[in-house]
Design a protein around this motif. Structure first.
Motif, PDB file in Angstrom:
ATOM      1  N   SER A  41       0.849  -1.190   0.000  1.00  0.00           N
ATOM      2  CA  SER A  41       0.000   0.000   0.000  1.00  0.00           C
ATOM      3  C   SER A  41       0.885   1.241   0.000  1.00  0.00           C
ATOM      4  O   SER A  41       2.061   1.191   0.370  1.00  0.00           O
ATOM      5  CB  SER A  41      -0.923   0.013   1.221  1.00  0.00           C
ATOM      6  OG  SER A  41      -0.181   0.117   2.407  1.00  0.00           O
ATOM      7  N   GLU A 100       0.815   5.486   1.009  1.00  0.00           N
ATOM      8  CA  GLU A 100       0.143   6.572   1.727  1.00  0.00           C
ATOM      9  C   GLU A 100       0.869   7.870   1.435  1.00  0.00           C
ATOM     10  O   GLU A 100       2.100   7.916   1.477  1.00  0.00           O
ATOM     11  CB  GLU A 100       0.195   6.333   3.241  1.00  0.00           C
ATOM     12  CG  GLU A 100      -0.499   5.106   3.731  1.00  0.00           C
ATOM     13  CD  GLU A 100      -1.986   5.295   3.852  1.00  0.00           C
ATOM     14  OE1 GLU A 100      -2.439   6.455   3.924  1.00  0.00           O
ATOM     15  OE2 GLU A 100      -2.686   4.281   3.867  1.00  0.00           O
ATOM     16  N   SER A 149       4.201   0.528   2.223  1.00  0.00           N
ATOM     17  CA  SER A 149       4.300  -0.553   3.210  1.00  0.00           C
ATOM     18  C   SER A 149       3.891  -1.870   2.574  1.00  0.00           C
ATOM     19  O   SER A 149       2.987  -1.919   1.735  1.00  0.00           O
ATOM     20  CB  SER A 149       3.436  -0.240   4.426  1.00  0.00           C
ATOM     21  OG  SER A 149       2.116   0.024   4.049  1.00  0.00           O
ATOM     22  N   LYS A 178      -0.068  -3.157   8.426  1.00  0.00           N
ATOM     23  CA  LYS A 178      -1.328  -2.413   8.387  1.00  0.00           C
ATOM     24  C   LYS A 178      -1.062  -0.985   8.844  1.00  0.00           C
ATOM     25  O   LYS A 178      -0.489  -0.755   9.903  1.00  0.00           O
ATOM     26  CB  LYS A 178      -2.374  -3.053   9.312  1.00  0.00           C
ATOM     27  CG  LYS A 178      -2.637  -4.509   9.025  1.00  0.00           C
ATOM     28  CD  LYS A 178      -3.261  -4.695   7.672  1.00  0.00           C
ATOM     29  CE  LYS A 178      -3.566  -6.176   7.448  1.00  0.00           C
ATOM     30  NZ  LYS A 178      -3.284  -6.628   6.134  1.00  0.00           N
ATOM     31  N   VAL A 179      -1.494  -0.010   8.040  1.00  0.00           N
ATOM     32  CA  VAL A 179      -1.314   1.397   8.366  1.00  0.00           C
ATOM     33  C   VAL A 179      -2.648   1.925   8.870  1.00  0.00           C
ATOM     34  O   VAL A 179      -3.670   1.766   8.206  1.00  0.00           O
ATOM     35  CB  VAL A 179      -0.839   2.208   7.130  1.00  0.00           C
ATOM     36  CG1 VAL A 179      -0.702   3.676   7.466  1.00  0.00           C
ATOM     37  CG2 VAL A 179       0.468   1.636   6.622  1.00  0.00           C
ATOM     38  N   GLU A 180      -2.635   2.562  10.049  1.00  0.00           N
ATOM     39  CA  GLU A 180      -3.860   3.106  10.633  1.00  0.00           C
ATOM     40  C   GLU A 180      -3.746   4.609  10.779  1.00  0.00           C
ATOM     41  O   GLU A 180      -2.657   5.160  10.851  1.00  0.00           O
ATOM     42  CB  GLU A 180      -4.103   2.477  12.010  1.00  0.00           C
ATOM     43  CG  GLU A 180      -4.392   1.002  11.953  1.00  0.00           C
ATOM     44  CD  GLU A 180      -4.646   0.409  13.324  1.00  0.00           C
ATOM     45  OE1 GLU A 180      -4.727   1.165  14.305  1.00  0.00           O
ATOM     46  OE2 GLU A 180      -4.767  -0.818  13.407  1.00  0.00           O
ATOM     47  N   GLY A 181      -4.897   5.265  10.812  1.00  0.00           N
ATOM     48  CA  GLY A 181      -4.921   6.694  11.090  1.00  0.00           C
ATOM     49  C   GLY A 181      -5.013   7.568   9.866  1.00  0.00           C
ATOM     50  O   GLY A 181      -5.169   8.762   9.978  1.00  0.00           O
ATOM     51  N   THR A 228      -6.303   7.673   5.444  1.00  0.00           N
ATOM     52  CA  THR A 228      -7.014   6.993   4.382  1.00  0.00           C
ATOM     53  C   THR A 228      -5.998   6.332   3.466  1.00  0.00           C
ATOM     54  O   THR A 228      -5.119   6.994   2.933  1.00  0.00           O
ATOM     55  CB  THR A 228      -7.849   7.994   3.560  1.00  0.00           C
ATOM     56  OG1 THR A 228      -8.702   8.684   4.464  1.00  0.00           O
ATOM     57  CG2 THR A 228      -8.657   7.296   2.506  1.00  0.00           C
ATOM     58  N   SER A 229      -6.122   5.032   3.302  1.00  0.00           N
ATOM     59  CA  SER A 229      -5.171   4.303   2.473  1.00  0.00           C
ATOM     60  C   SER A 229      -5.526   4.466   1.010  1.00  0.00           C
ATOM     61  O   SER A 229      -6.680   4.344   0.623  1.00  0.00           O
ATOM     62  CB  SER A 229      -5.182   2.821   2.851  1.00  0.00           C
ATOM     63  OG  SER A 229      -4.325   2.116   1.996  1.00  0.00           O
TER      64      SER A 229
END
Length: 142
Positions: free
Chosen positions: A109, A111, A121, A126-129, A131-132
């Motif tokens: 993904s 960002e 990544s 997993k990327v949080e926080g 919008t992917s």
């Protein structure tokens, strides 16, 4: 061996005490031999354990030639932060295109952190926080 047996019979040298290949007594099955046939074993899909996220690499490329470093780290499963502020506009676009190809090919993904900073990544991270942009589409630069 049947041909050899016939020739020996014809010449008169055939010894009846010698068993032919198909006359030997082979056991039908060998139970508890400790050997498992590949055909009897059930094959299971084995997934490699997810790598432990120990670091994130930050790259400040000055030329597009540094894309190789980004690609190698990403292939190793390491998230990469790319700061494009040192690149010219055409090279920055090429670098984003390269990063988009990486995430598409390796199911990662991407960002956008700021205008010229991107995080790529791998699939297992997993990327949080935020919008992917990631897993299903490529990054649109327009």
């Amino acid at each position: 061996m049947a041909v050899v047996s016939r020739v020996l019979d014809f010449v008169g040298l055939h010894d009846s005490s010698i068993k032919e290949e198909n006359e030997y007594d082979y056991p039908e099955t060998q139970e508890n031999s400790g050997v498992t046939s590949l055909y009897d074993a059930q094959l299971e899909e084995v997934k490699a354990p997810a790598p432990v996220l120990a670091r994130i690499v930050t790259v400040h490329p000055a030329t597009f030639n540094e894309a190789r470093t980004i690609g190698e780290r990403f292939r190793e499963g390491i998230p990469v932060i790319i700061n494009l502020s040192n690149l010219s506009e055409p090279d920055a676009r090429r670098m984003v295109d390269f990063a988009s190809g990486l995430i598409f090919g390796l199911h990662g993904s991407i960002e956008r952190v700021t205008t010229k900073v991107f995080l790529i990544s791998p699939e297992v991270v997993k990327v949080e926080g935020a919008t992917s942009l990631g897993r299903t589409t490529l990054f649109n630069q327009s």
